[in-house]
Design an enzyme around this catalytic site. Structure first.
Site, PDB file in Angstrom:
ATOM      1  N   SER A 175      -8.487   4.654  -4.971  1.00  0.00           N
ATOM      2  CA  SER A 175     -10.403   5.203  -4.967  1.00  0.00           C
ATOM      3  C   SER A 175     -10.638   6.595  -4.136  1.00  0.00           C
ATOM      4  O   SER A 175      -9.754   8.048  -5.030  1.00  0.00           O
ATOM      5  CB  SER A 175     -11.561   4.310  -4.440  1.00  0.00           C
ATOM      6  OG  SER A 175     -12.357   4.882  -4.705  1.00  0.00           O
ATOM      7  N   GLY A 177      -9.495   6.768  -0.653  1.00  0.00           N
ATOM      8  CA  GLY A 177      -8.424   6.783   1.177  1.00  0.00           C
ATOM      9  C   GLY A 177      -7.276   5.618   0.285  1.00  0.00           C
ATOM     10  O   GLY A 177      -7.073   5.902  -0.217  1.00  0.00           O
ATOM     11  N   ASP A 232     -12.193   1.973   8.419  1.00  0.00           N
ATOM     12  CA  ASP A 232     -12.879   0.316   8.530  1.00  0.00           C
ATOM     13  C   ASP A 232     -11.896  -0.032   9.084  1.00  0.00           C
ATOM     14  O   ASP A 232     -10.660  -0.911   8.529  1.00  0.00           O
ATOM     15  CB  ASP A 232     -12.659   0.379   7.599  1.00  0.00           C
ATOM     16  CG  ASP A 232     -13.662  -0.544   6.706  1.00  0.00           C
ATOM     17  OD1 ASP A 232     -14.181  -1.319   7.822  1.00  0.00           O
ATOM     18  OD2 ASP A 232     -13.964  -0.525   6.025  1.00  0.00           O
ATOM     19  N   LYS A 523      25.087  -2.898 -21.162  1.00  0.00           N
ATOM     20  CA  LYS A 523      25.383  -2.262 -19.788  1.00  0.00           C
ATOM     21  C   LYS A 523      24.998  -2.774 -18.669  1.00  0.00           C
ATOM     22  O   LYS A 523      23.732  -3.394 -18.349  1.00  0.00           O
ATOM     23  CB  LYS A 523      25.383  -0.725 -19.724  1.00  0.00           C
ATOM     24  CG  LYS A 523      25.684  -0.107 -19.135  1.00  0.00           C
ATOM     25  CD  LYS A 523      25.677   1.133 -19.001  1.00  0.00           C
ATOM     26  CE  LYS A 523      27.057   1.983 -17.984  1.00  0.00           C
ATOM     27  NZ  LYS A 523      26.873   1.615 -17.037  1.00  0.00           N
TER      28      LYS A 523
END
Length: 830
Positions: A175, A177, A232, A523
């Site tokens: 978002s 942060g 927060d 491989k």
């Protein structure tokens, strides 16, 4: 996905996927089908962080441009196989989904669930709510602030958390942060509930605000957040949730809550990541948040070992009626066994046929075998051992009569008992030394001879080994039963070191001429090794540079029991790999097993990471070299020599053409393909008779120094790389750039410690530009690593013609190689 509707099977569940072409992210045009594909790709790393946590969902049925539905409770349309737990709220009880498996994750994607939010605690196995296992800080920028400001606050918070004994891991939130996670549980002397963790986080936020008032705020009020970062702390509350790591975000663009490195947070251009970027990082680096999983708590629950014991005894109890037989049925409590060496018992059992029951205490039960002829007393004569159901530990002291007509009816007496020392325990091989007061010490090996299915799957051989405790080797006894055995250990070791594996030459698909004359093998991404099998007990593993790998990978000694004993001794060629949960080689996992020599270190690493051996060629059989035989004959010989079972494998050669082989390799997410000319003999050197074709560019490099990180100058920020000049290390090393991504924080610290003991004053390579040399710490150029890279380009500040690797990503160390083995395999040769 071409169709707009499909029916698929996921984890045994049938799912109808519809509207796959519906656009869910308008700005990027990302469809539901692409969302489902992303979820499938990240499921191995997303699920461990979301599992057993009640998930709150955000759904956008009409795409992020339409209405969002916030959903906690499961409705009637939820498939009954979806795991769930109930939470009693103030006025109602809600059933929450547990995102524990790919089928559930796929169902959520089908319902247009784009965001998954989970708390910092889990449900336990019994349904009890556990204490939080992680602390989280949500660094949310206010108007005028952005990711650079969040990164600065994250660095300050990191210092505090590390002072508390916690190691935080950053996640760009998808978002605006950054989230910081720190594992709880193992580092703490006391347990903390959600309220206590929330209080600690609140105090930390207040402290940051007091120390940095110009940038940090801990109050939610929007009026205080202009130009600042809100720390927060409230998401540690037991009723709050945070976007799950690797979850998409329901924005115009499909950003992801993506784990990052601390080095990345120093980048002024730090940005949120897209799904494609996250998938590429996971493939290259694995889960950067893996250490966070160590915080999970289960102290008040039945331990996983105890639950496994109950499951192991299901067969035992199903065959017996406690009201009809005096046999024990196991304890009713979770009391731990008394400490000490594990026990064994051999019981003489006069049932329908006389036999002896051989039982070893292991993982909370007595693992049991029936011996029709008893314990062997001659190393030359093996006895049959048939594995039976596990028995409870209390059976170790049982003597008595099992009533006629009941399972195992007859007389049971103890023939011998005592303790044992465990040397090896695998699904296919067990080696122990028994010690009893009555019959003394003896060393026994159990080797599975039956397959994993069919009537003979429980058939083993029990073998009295030649080497016995406290006794010299029998006069004249050789290590190998073969008449062609070597004259002594010294000659064997010299032969091991003399052998070198055949090496393939790097090539592009267009270089393959006359394709019908070639065969193709996948491989494998691991460590090359030659396996010398001398007898039924002795396997020596030798790397391509001549290092002895036997003690590092002890589980691979199972190979001794899977080679035709009439053809010993043999020398086989293969690759040691560490497989992920999907059965694909993971070079990063293999790094955890490298460079270990001490038995305790090997055992600790082996408990986390098991290795397998992929065999693909044979150099000797019956003690005779077969290297002059063509590939097709050696391949047939190899298949006749082996009866492989895990951890030993004989992967098939590919029957199709090169394009099909490359497509298969990509589908399996393997490193590429090795093309082998059908007529090629085995040359102990690099040859164009074998060609390796890779999906991405890789390069082995010699480490000549390191540069400190910007956030923490005492820890490595990037490694300085070099390759042999003109292809020969004797002509010196030339600088090819630095690599600063692909490391976990723990790896950075470990590498720093390792390199600090190798310091030198001058660079060991030519052509280092001034900007890279300014703060470099030079080291003796003897360690080899491997990186992926985008391309070669002329380096800034370098002499004309000197080229650097661009966008290098660290893959890991190559302890199996020395600087002399490094070959420039790309355009950088010129």
């Amino acid at each position: 996905m071409a169709s707009t509707q499909q029916t698929v099977m996921v984890d045994g569940h049938r799912l109808r996927l519809s509207n796959l072409d519906k656009v869910l992210f308008p700005a990027s045009g990302t469809t539901k089908g692409e969302v489902l594909h992303y979820l499938t790709q990240v499921a191995p790393v997303l699920l461990p962080h979301a599992a057993n946590r009640p998930a709150t969902r955000k759904r956008w049925p009409d795409g992020t441009g339409g209405q969002m539905f916030f959903q906690k409770n499961l409705d009637a349309s939820t498939p009954d196989w979806v795991k769930r737990r109930s939470i009693q709220h103030r006025t109602s009880a809600n059933d929450y989904v547990l995102v524990n498996d790919l089928a559930t994750l796929t169902w959520l994607g089908q319902t247009a669930t784009l965001e998954l939010h989970t708390p910092q605690w889990q449900f336990g196995r019994t349904g009890a709510r556990l204490d939080p296992d992680r602390l989280v800080l949500d660094l949310d920028p206010g108007p005028g602030a952005g990711l650079p400001e969040c990164a600065q606050v994250a660095r300050w918070a990191r210092e505090i958390l590390q002072g508390m004994g916690l190691e935080p891991y950053p996640v760009t939130s998808g978002s605006k942060g950054i989230h910081l996670y720190a594992a709880l549980g193992k580092a703490q002397d006391t347990r903390l509930d959600s309220d206590a963790v929330s209080a600690v986080a609140h105090e930390l936020a207040r402290y940051l605000e007091s120390e940095h008032p110009d940038l940090v705020v801990s109050d939610m009020s929007k009026s205080l957040r202009q130009g600042k970062v809100l720390v927060d702390w409230s998401q540690n509350n037991g009723s709050k949730t945070t976007i799950a790591p690797y979850s998409l975000r329901g924005r115009d663009q499909p950003w992801v809550a993506a784990p990052r490195t601390w080095e990345e947070l120093d980048d002024p251009d730090l940005a949120q990541l897209t799904p494609d970027e996250v998938v590429a990082r996971v493939e290259a680096d694995g889960d950067l948040l893996a250490p966070l999983l160590e915080g999970h708590l289960s102290a008040l629950e039945p331990t996983p070992e105890r639950l496994a014991t109950f499951q192991k005894l299901e067969n035992y109890r199903a065959k017996r009626d406690p009201t009809k037989t005096p046999e024990p049925f196991g304890p009713d409590s979770d009391d731990a066994r008394a400490a000490g060496e594990p026990t064994f018992v051999i019981q003489e059992h006069h049932a329908r046929r006389l036999h002896w029951d051989f039982r070893l205490e292991h993982d909370g039960v007595l693992v049991s075998w029936a011996l029709p002829r008893g314990e062997p007393t001659d190393p030359a004569k093996n006895h049959l051992a048939v594995q039976t159901e596990d028995h409870p530990l209390e059976y170790g002291s049982f003597e008595g009569t099992i009533p006629s007509g009941e399972y195992g009816g007859g007389e049971v007496t103890i023939w011998d008992s005592g303790t044992y020392e465990l040397e090896k325990w695998r699904d296919d091989e067990v080696i122990v030394t028994l010690r009893s007061a009555e019959r003394g010490a003896r060393r026994l090996a159990l080797i599975r001879t039956g397959g994993r299915d069919g009537d003979a799957e429980n058939n083993w051989l029990i073998h009295l080994t030649k080497a016995q405790p406290g006794a010299p080797a029998p006069p004249g006894a050789a290590r190998s039963p073969s008449k062609k055995a070597l004259s002594g250990q010294k000659a064997s070791t010299q032969r091991d070191k003399a052998r070198r594996p055949m090496l393939a030459t790097n090539a592009a698909p267009g270089e393959l001429v006359e394709p019908e004359g070639w065969t193709f093998e996948m491989k494998w991404d691991g460590f090359r090794a030659l396996a010398h099998v001398e007898d039924l007990e002795t396997v020596r593993l030798v790397s391509r540079s001549g290092q002895d790998l036997t003690v590092t990978f002890p589980e691979l000694s199972a190979l001794a029991g899977q080679v035709d004993p009439a053809r010993l001794p043999v020398v086989l060629d293969g690759e040691i790999v560490a497989l992920d949960r999907d059965g694909r080689p993971d070079f990063r996992r293999l790094q955890q097993r490298a460079n270990l020599r001490k038995e305790r270190d090997v055992a600790r690493a082996r408990a986390r990471v098991q290795v397998d051996l992929m065999l693909f060629d044979v150099l000797e059989a019956d003690g005779h070299s077969v290297t002059d035989q063509p590939y097709t004959e050696r391949r047939e010989l190899l298949e006749s020599l082996l009866t492989p079972s895990a951890p030993i494998h004989l992967p098939p050669a590919f029957d199709g053409d090169l394009d099909s082989a490359m497509r298969t390799s990509r589908t399996l997410r393997l490193e590429g393909v090795v093309a082998k000319r059908r007529t090629s003999t085995y040359a102990e050197r690099r040859s164009r008779e074998w060609l390796k074709l890779k999906h991405s560019a890789m390069q082995e490099v010699v480490i000549v120094g390191w540069r400190p990180g910007r956030a923490n100058t005492s820890v490595m920020g990037s490694l300085l790389m070099a390759v042999p000049d003109d292809g020969d290390v004797r002509d010196g090393l030339r600088y090819v750039g630095r690599v600063g991504t692909g490391f976990t924080e723990r790896e950075r610290r470990e590498i720093t410690t390792r390199l600090q003991g190798m310091e030198r004053k001058t660079p060991g390579a030519s052509g280092v530009p001034a900007e890279d040399a300014s703060d470099a710490r030079w080291v003796t150029p003897k360690l080899v690593g491997e990186v992926t890279y985008a391309d070669w380009a002329e380096g800034s500040g370098s002499a004309s013609g000197e080229r650097r690797m661009r966008h290098s990503v660290w893959r890991g160390w190559r302890p199996d190689k020395s600087p002399e083995d490094v070959l420039v395999e790309g355009p950088g040769q010129g």
